[in-house]
Write a protein that holds these residues in place. Structure first.
Motif, mmCIF file in Angstrom:
data_model
loop_
_atom_site.group_PDB
_atom_site.id
_atom_site.type_symbol
_atom_site.label_atom_id
_atom_site.label_comp_id
_atom_site.label_asym_id
_atom_site.label_seq_id
_atom_site.Cartn_x
_atom_site.Cartn_y
_atom_site.Cartn_z
ATOM 1 N N ARG A 53 75.611 -34.226 -1.623
ATOM 2 C CA ARG A 53 74.312 -34.474 -0.897
ATOM 3 C C ARG A 53 74.348 -33.597 0.410
ATOM 4 O O ARG A 53 75.148 -33.748 1.217
ATOM 5 N N VAL A 54 73.114 -32.967 0.460
ATOM 6 C CA VAL A 54 72.956 -32.279 1.893
ATOM 7 C C VAL A 54 71.906 -32.804 2.533
ATOM 8 O O VAL A 54 70.568 -32.966 2.031
ATOM 9 N N VAL A 55 71.853 -33.150 3.562
ATOM 10 C CA VAL A 55 70.560 -33.660 4.422
ATOM 11 C C VAL A 55 70.717 -32.598 5.740
ATOM 12 O O VAL A 55 71.734 -32.455 6.290
ATOM 13 N N ARG A 56 69.684 -31.832 5.774
ATOM 14 C CA ARG A 56 69.641 -30.708 6.620
ATOM 15 C C ARG A 56 68.644 -31.148 7.808
ATOM 16 O O ARG A 56 67.242 -31.147 7.549
ATOM 17 N N LEU A 57 69.210 -31.149 8.932
ATOM 18 C CA LEU A 57 68.471 -31.323 10.262
ATOM 19 C C LEU A 57 67.519 -30.243 10.483
ATOM 20 O O LEU A 57 67.993 -29.054 10.404
ATOM 21 N N PRO A 58 66.362 -30.735 10.931
ATOM 22 C CA PRO A 58 65.472 -29.297 11.378
ATOM 23 C C PRO A 58 66.144 -28.331 12.415
ATOM 24 O O PRO A 58 65.514 -27.437 12.714
ATOM 25 N N PHE A 59 66.760 -29.265 13.315
ATOM 26 C CA PHE A 59 67.057 -28.322 14.558
ATOM 27 C C PHE A 59 68.692 -29.016 14.917
ATOM 28 O O PHE A 59 68.939 -30.212 14.545
ATOM 29 N N LEU A 61 71.190 -30.965 16.558
ATOM 30 C CA LEU A 61 71.043 -32.393 17.353
ATOM 31 C C LEU A 61 72.400 -32.519 18.154
ATOM 32 O O LEU A 61 72.600 -33.394 18.892
ATOM 33 N N GLY A 65 74.062 -36.822 17.130
ATOM 34 C CA GLY A 65 72.991 -36.879 16.390
ATOM 35 C C GLY A 65 73.188 -36.774 15.074
ATOM 36 O O GLY A 65 72.528 -37.344 14.160
ATOM 37 N N ALA A 66 74.129 -35.840 14.506
ATOM 38 C CA ALA A 66 74.463 -35.398 13.350
ATOM 39 C C ALA A 66 75.098 -36.670 12.474
ATOM 40 O O ALA A 66 74.693 -37.008 11.512
ATOM 41 N N THR A 69 72.913 -39.883 11.880
ATOM 42 C CA THR A 69 72.086 -39.486 10.665
ATOM 43 C C THR A 69 72.867 -40.044 9.522
ATOM 44 O O THR A 69 72.381 -40.917 8.343
ATOM 45 N N ILE A 73 71.898 -43.107 6.909
ATOM 46 C CA ILE A 73 71.790 -43.029 5.560
ATOM 47 C C ILE A 73 72.717 -44.368 4.769
ATOM 48 O O ILE A 73 72.483 -45.050 4.010
#
Lengths: 240, 156
Positions: A53-59, A61, A65-66, A69, A73
């Motif tokens: 699964r891939v969660v892509r942070l918008p910028f 962190l 921060g990663a 996340t 989840i």
């Protein structure tokens, strides 16, 4: 028991695919989520192709921060155990069972994979100043946690539901590994170490420079100091 | 009144006018302007009311009264800067949480779209339980401070 592997990755297209495949091989029933921390390369695509699964942070962190996340989840979706494995390939998925075994068998809430016991065998080497810094942190953290912690900077960890809840709510920024251990101890959680072997980086560049190391030490010491203000001796764990 | 004080009063008056103009055009929120207004007003008041300034300087042991005024100004400026740092910290915590929640929501949305299929909700691709699971909210978390009372720190 639901298991989640959290793989933080920043510009790791050369390594993250193998990391995901190895975790799947080692742990076919677990879920793997790669947290792409705003990469400019094909990290997300490589990870998705490898079956994560891939969660892509918008910028970007930063690692803290990663990783948080991933813990959010894990909390939201009701995972019982979450493990952190770096996307650069230095943590070996075949060592995962050791962490999980300790977490499920022992009373601990957070298990950290430490490289020092197996250091010689794996050929792991680091600079003298880095070893010095690691020693200072290890001494300090050991005093706070109440027992010996050798590898405070290892980001190879397994967390149970209680630790997942704590980290989903509070997780340090910038260089979070040391602070997270102290935070867990201050939150009344039990922390254990398990020896594991690690690899040199599979690809990509290490972000360590002398100036950053100095900033790292100052920042981490400040954070630990702030966490310990108001400490009430003898009431360790009473709040949890 | 010394020339130094006159300059101080005129500068502060200009600052007050600039702050009010920024508020009026909605480029500055009142809550962040209040400290600045208090500081600038202080300079104006003490600059004009020299007897109070001299009393204050005397009490603080400052020989040259205008220096008391500039000491006050410096302290106010430091206060405002500290306040700004606190605000930046809160904003960056909130931004981080937003980025994380956005990334998580996007992943769920992608997953949901894959399950539902290209034709939308008329033709559900996945089983209902899965769709329901994806749509359902996250479990409620006990507020951090109460759950882990010894970590009374974060307010984000």
């Amino acid at each position: 028991m639901k298991l989640l592997a959290i793989v933080p990755a920043y510009n790791e297209e050369g390594a993250v695919g193998d990391v995901v495949r190895e975790i799947r091989h080692e742990w076919p029933d677990g879920e793997i989520v790669v947290i792409d921390d705003g990469s400019g390369d094909a990290t997300s695509q490589v990870a998705a192709l490898a079956g994560a699964r891939v969660v892509r942070l918008p910028f970007n962190l930063g690692i803290g921060g990663a990783v948080q996340t991933g813990y959010r989840i894990a909390w939201d979706e009701g995972f019982d155990v979450a493990v952190q494995i770096d996307g650069d390939g230095q943590h070996r998925p075949d060592q995962l069972p050791k962490l999980i075994a300790r977490l499920t068998e022992g009373p601990e809430n957070l298990v950290v994979g430490t490289r020092f016991v197996a250091e010689e065998a794996s050929g792991f080497r680091s600079s003298r100043s880095r070893r010095g810094g690691i020693k200072i942190l290890s001494w300090l953290v050991s005093r706070i946690v109440g027992h010996r912690v050798t590898d405070t900077t290892s980001g190879f960890r397994a967390a149970d539901r209680l630790a997942i809840e704590l980290f989903a709510a509070h997780y340090p920024h910038d260089y979070p590994e040391v602070e997270a251990i102290v935070m867990a101890a201050r939150g009344g959680l039990q922390v254990a170490e398990v020896p594991v072997s690690m690899r040199a980086r599979a690809a990509g560049e290490s972000s360590i420079t002398p100036l950053r190391s100095a900033y790292y030490m100052v920042k981490v010491l400040l954070a630990i100091g702030v966490l310990c203000i108001g400490r009430r001796p003898g009431r360790e764990g009473a709040g949890a | 009144m010394t020339r130094l004080l006159i300059v101080g009063v005129i500068t502060s008056a200009a600052l007050i006018i600039a702050i009010l103009a920024l508020i009026r055009t909605r480029r500055l929120q009142e809550r962040y302007a209040i400290l600045w207004l208090i500081a600038a007003s202080g300079v104006v008041v003490f600059g004009l009311w020299t007897a109070a300034l001299e009393g204050l300087a005397d009490a603080l042991g400052i020989a040259y009264p205008p220096n008391a005024l500039f000491l006050l100004g410096a302290l106010f400026a430091i206060g405002v800067l500290l306040h700004t740092s606190v605000v930046i910290t809160r904003l960056s915590n909130q931004t981080q949480t937003l980025a994380q929640r956005l990334a998580m929501a996007e992943e769920r949305l992608r997953e949901l779209e894959e399950r539902v299929g290209p034709d939308g909700l008329d033709e559900p691709g996945g089983d209902e339980a899965t769709v329901e699971k994806v749509l359902r909210g996250a479990p409620q978390m006990t507020r951090g401070r109460r759950r882990f009372p010894r970590l009374a720190r974060s307010r984000d």
